[in-house]
Design a protein around this motif. Sequence first.
Motif, PDB file in Angstrom:
ATOM      1  N   MET A   1      45.640  34.169  48.105  1.00  0.00           N
ATOM      2  CA  MET A   1      44.271  34.594  47.673  1.00  0.00           C
ATOM      3  C   MET A   1      44.125  34.587  46.073  1.00  0.00           C
ATOM      4  O   MET A   1      45.126  34.932  45.276  1.00  0.00           O
ATOM      5  CB  MET A   1      44.523  36.315  47.811  1.00  0.00           C
ATOM      6  CG  MET A   1      43.105  36.881  47.521  1.00  0.00           C
ATOM      7  SD  MET A   1      43.204  38.600  48.001  1.00  0.00           S
ATOM      8  CE  MET A   1      42.874  38.402  49.699  1.00  0.00           C
ATOM      9  N   ARG A   2      42.900  34.231  45.751  1.00  0.00           N
ATOM     10  CA  ARG A   2      42.565  33.881  44.531  1.00  0.00           C
ATOM     11  C   ARG A   2      42.231  35.160  43.621  1.00  0.00           C
ATOM     12  O   ARG A   2      41.517  36.000  44.208  1.00  0.00           O
ATOM     13  CB  ARG A   2      41.494  32.881  44.510  1.00  0.00           C
ATOM     14  CG  ARG A   2      40.963  32.473  43.050  1.00  0.00           C
ATOM     15  CD  ARG A   2      40.253  31.088  43.210  1.00  0.00           C
ATOM     16  NE  ARG A   2      39.664  30.975  42.022  1.00  0.00           N
ATOM     17  CZ  ARG A   2      38.510  30.367  41.560  1.00  0.00           C
ATOM     18  NH1 ARG A   2      37.985  29.992  42.721  1.00  0.00           N
ATOM     19  NH2 ARG A   2      38.078  30.375  40.417  1.00  0.00           N
ATOM     20  N   ILE A   3      42.847  35.656  42.638  1.00  0.00           N
ATOM     21  CA  ILE A   3      42.727  36.923  41.959  1.00  0.00           C
ATOM     22  C   ILE A   3      41.729  36.483  40.652  1.00  0.00           C
ATOM     23  O   ILE A   3      41.836  35.400  39.935  1.00  0.00           O
ATOM     24  CB  ILE A   3      44.061  37.621  41.449  1.00  0.00           C
ATOM     25  CG1 ILE A   3      44.729  37.839  42.544  1.00  0.00           C
ATOM     26  CG2 ILE A   3      43.666  38.807  40.613  1.00  0.00           C
ATOM     27  CD1 ILE A   3      46.157  38.304  42.333  1.00  0.00           C
ATOM     28  N   VAL A   4      40.731  37.486  40.539  1.00  0.00           N
ATOM     29  CA  VAL A   4      39.665  37.071  39.563  1.00  0.00           C
ATOM     30  C   VAL A   4      40.217  38.072  38.164  1.00  0.00           C
ATOM     31  O   VAL A   4      40.430  39.328  38.376  1.00  0.00           O
ATOM     32  CB  VAL A   4      38.332  37.804  39.854  1.00  0.00           C
ATOM     33  CG1 VAL A   4      37.214  37.609  38.713  1.00  0.00           C
ATOM     34  CG2 VAL A   4      37.805  37.059  41.232  1.00  0.00           C
ATOM     35  N   GLU A   5      40.729  37.473  37.140  1.00  0.00           N
ATOM     36  CA  GLU A   5      41.315  38.036  36.155  1.00  0.00           C
ATOM     37  C   GLU A   5      40.523  37.588  34.778  1.00  0.00           C
ATOM     38  O   GLU A   5      40.484  36.122  34.468  1.00  0.00           O
ATOM     39  CB  GLU A   5      42.788  37.798  36.174  1.00  0.00           C
ATOM     40  CG  GLU A   5      43.556  37.996  34.812  1.00  0.00           C
ATOM     41  CD  GLU A   5      44.983  37.574  34.507  1.00  0.00           C
ATOM     42  OE1 GLU A   5      45.645  38.166  33.883  1.00  0.00           O
ATOM     43  OE2 GLU A   5      45.226  36.659  35.434  1.00  0.00           O
TER      44      GLU A   5
ATOM     45  N   LEU B   1      30.625  41.879  30.496  1.00  0.00           N
ATOM     46  CA  LEU B   1      29.984  41.898  31.884  1.00  0.00           C
ATOM     47  C   LEU B   1      31.169  41.197  32.662  1.00  0.00           C
ATOM     48  O   LEU B   1      31.740  41.634  33.589  1.00  0.00           O
ATOM     49  CB  LEU B   1      28.747  41.077  32.003  1.00  0.00           C
ATOM     50  CG  LEU B   1      28.295  40.798  33.431  1.00  0.00           C
ATOM     51  CD1 LEU B   1      27.899  42.203  34.061  1.00  0.00           C
ATOM     52  CD2 LEU B   1      27.027  40.064  33.242  1.00  0.00           C
ATOM     53  N   LYS B   2      31.462  40.067  32.392  1.00  0.00           N
ATOM     54  CA  LYS B   2      32.679  39.259  33.025  1.00  0.00           C
ATOM     55  C   LYS B   2      34.003  40.399  33.119  1.00  0.00           C
ATOM     56  O   LYS B   2      34.593  40.442  34.333  1.00  0.00           O
ATOM     57  CB  LYS B   2      33.211  38.031  32.401  1.00  0.00           C
ATOM     58  CG  LYS B   2      32.148  37.076  32.333  1.00  0.00           C
ATOM     59  CD  LYS B   2      32.222  35.588  31.874  1.00  0.00           C
ATOM     60  CE  LYS B   2      33.583  35.196  31.021  1.00  0.00           C
ATOM     61  NZ  LYS B   2      33.851  33.896  30.844  1.00  0.00           N
ATOM     62  N   GLU B   3      34.246  40.961  32.181  1.00  0.00           N
ATOM     63  CA  GLU B   3      35.529  42.127  32.384  1.00  0.00           C
ATOM     64  C   GLU B   3      35.307  42.932  33.304  1.00  0.00           C
ATOM     65  O   GLU B   3      35.908  43.249  34.216  1.00  0.00           O
ATOM     66  CB  GLU B   3      35.916  42.534  30.887  1.00  0.00           C
ATOM     67  CG  GLU B   3      36.897  43.472  30.922  1.00  0.00           C
ATOM     68  CD  GLU B   3      37.162  44.086  29.519  1.00  0.00           C
ATOM     69  OE1 GLU B   3      38.703  43.849  29.153  1.00  0.00           O
ATOM     70  OE2 GLU B   3      36.382  44.497  28.825  1.00  0.00           O
ATOM     71  N   VAL B   4      33.914  43.679  33.259  1.00  0.00           N
ATOM     72  CA  VAL B   4      33.680  44.584  34.161  1.00  0.00           C
ATOM     73  C   VAL B   4      33.470  44.304  35.703  1.00  0.00           C
ATOM     74  O   VAL B   4      34.269  44.672  36.588  1.00  0.00           O
ATOM     75  CB  VAL B   4      32.140  45.357  33.943  1.00  0.00           C
ATOM     76  CG1 VAL B   4      31.660  46.059  34.797  1.00  0.00           C
ATOM     77  CG2 VAL B   4      32.242  46.297  32.649  1.00  0.00           C
ATOM     78  N   LEU B   5      32.849  42.835  35.613  1.00  0.00           N
ATOM     79  CA  LEU B   5      33.179  42.446  37.043  1.00  0.00           C
ATOM     80  C   LEU B   5      34.165  42.118  37.709  1.00  0.00           C
ATOM     81  O   LEU B   5      34.515  42.231  38.989  1.00  0.00           O
ATOM     82  CB  LEU B   5      31.990  41.147  37.094  1.00  0.00           C
ATOM     83  CG  LEU B   5      30.625  41.368  36.690  1.00  0.00           C
ATOM     84  CD1 LEU B   5      29.760  39.984  36.794  1.00  0.00           C
ATOM     85  CD2 LEU B   5      30.118  42.116  38.135  1.00  0.00           C
ATOM     86  N   SER B   6      35.315  41.612  36.762  1.00  0.00           N
ATOM     87  CA  SER B   6      36.535  41.183  37.505  1.00  0.00           C
ATOM     88  C   SER B   6      37.286  42.319  37.860  1.00  0.00           C
ATOM     89  O   SER B   6      38.353  42.146  38.771  1.00  0.00           O
ATOM     90  CB  SER B   6      37.400  40.562  36.215  1.00  0.00           C
ATOM     91  OG  SER B   6      37.748  41.396  35.123  1.00  0.00           O
ATOM     92  N   ASN B   7      36.831  43.599  37.154  1.00  0.00           N
ATOM     93  CA  ASN B   7      37.759  44.716  37.389  1.00  0.00           C
ATOM     94  C   ASN B   7      37.190  45.230  38.774  1.00  0.00           C
ATOM     95  O   ASN B   7      37.786  46.093  39.716  1.00  0.00           O
ATOM     96  CB  ASN B   7      37.617  45.733  36.394  1.00  0.00           C
ATOM     97  CG  ASN B   7      38.429  45.482  35.269  1.00  0.00           C
ATOM     98  OD1 ASN B   7      39.473  45.059  35.177  1.00  0.00           O
ATOM     99  ND2 ASN B   7      38.151  45.941  33.919  1.00  0.00           N
ATOM    100  N   ARG B   8      35.830  45.039  38.912  1.00  0.00           N
ATOM    101  CA  ARG B   8      35.219  45.454  40.253  1.00  0.00           C
ATOM    102  C   ARG B   8      35.463  44.676  41.178  1.00  0.00           C
ATOM    103  O   ARG B   8      35.539  45.210  42.571  1.00  0.00           O
ATOM    104  CB  ARG B   8      33.785  45.738  39.917  1.00  0.00           C
ATOM    105  CG  ARG B   8      32.778  46.027  40.807  1.00  0.00           C
ATOM    106  CD  ARG B   8      31.242  46.432  40.733  1.00  0.00           C
ATOM    107  NE  ARG B   8      31.196  47.079  39.751  1.00  0.00           N
ATOM    108  CZ  ARG B   8      30.180  46.774  38.684  1.00  0.00           C
ATOM    109  NH1 ARG B   8      29.215  46.011  39.238  1.00  0.00           N
ATOM    110  NH2 ARG B   8      29.762  47.805  37.788  1.00  0.00           N
ATOM    111  N   TYR B   9      35.570  43.526  40.983  1.00  0.00           N
ATOM    112  CA  TYR B   9      35.836  42.426  42.167  1.00  0.00           C
ATOM    113  C   TYR B   9      37.342  41.548  42.007  1.00  0.00           C
ATOM    114  O   TYR B   9      37.160  40.470  41.928  1.00  0.00           O
ATOM    115  CB  TYR B   9      34.512  41.537  42.322  1.00  0.00           C
ATOM    116  CG  TYR B   9      33.357  42.346  42.543  1.00  0.00           C
ATOM    117  CD1 TYR B   9      32.730  42.924  43.610  1.00  0.00           C
ATOM    118  CD2 TYR B   9      32.255  42.129  41.643  1.00  0.00           C
ATOM    119  CE1 TYR B   9      31.857  43.708  43.759  1.00  0.00           C
ATOM    120  CE2 TYR B   9      30.888  42.753  41.505  1.00  0.00           C
ATOM    121  CZ  TYR B   9      30.874  43.482  42.980  1.00  0.00           C
ATOM    122  OH  TYR B   9      29.786  44.262  42.725  1.00  0.00           O
ATOM    123  N   PRO B  10      38.258  42.130  41.824  1.00  0.00           N
ATOM    124  CA  PRO B  10      39.402  41.481  41.707  1.00  0.00           C
ATOM    125  C   PRO B  10      39.796  40.450  42.800  1.00  0.00           C
ATOM    126  O   PRO B  10      40.545  39.378  42.618  1.00  0.00           O
ATOM    127  CB  PRO B  10      40.545  42.604  41.515  1.00  0.00           C
ATOM    128  CG  PRO B  10      40.012  43.800  42.159  1.00  0.00           C
ATOM    129  CD  PRO B  10      38.539  43.511  42.075  1.00  0.00           C
TER     130      PRO B  10
END
Length: 179
Positions: free
Chosen positions: A1-5, A134-143
């Motif tokens: 699974m690809r993790i959004v970090e 924004l990218k940081e918020v989104l990566s935390n919301r949709y890891p």
Amino acid sequence: MRIVEVTPYNEQWVSLFEEEAEKLKKVFGPEIIHIHHIGSTSVKGLKAKPIIDIMPVVKNISLIDKFNKEMEALGYEPKGENGISGRRYFKKGGDSRTHHIHIYEFKNPHIKRHLAFRDYLRAHPDAVKKYGNLKEVLSNRYPFDIQSYIKGKEHLAIEIEQKAMAWYQSLTSINELSQ
């Protein structure tokens, strides 16, 4: 699974780009006109997914598929156009991606778009902060949801791209007038 970090800017991204660019020059040889570091890792201070985006510009895009075996030997997966006509795309690292290669033939309009976006961000720290946050918020919301992450930043990315293209065009016009 690809993790959004999304991570803080890392000074090593420049040397990682340079190392990979040298490998690409050996693979593609005289087909290469120029190799650009693009994407978020090319903008000092921008929070980013730690994936190095590289844009080689080549003489003849139709010859690039002949190099797929050499790219595979470097750990890349050839993906063809991958949804963008006139591009050859390669990814490295599977779900733990490390590099994306976006190859275009010289004069392809996507080259200007990528360079304008990068250069605009390099020249506008307020946009870097807004985009990175924004990218940081989104990566935390949709890891674990890369599609929601991408969709979440799409509106701002389009807004920045539009500003970047207008800005880039104005710079080009100024440079043409001063010559």
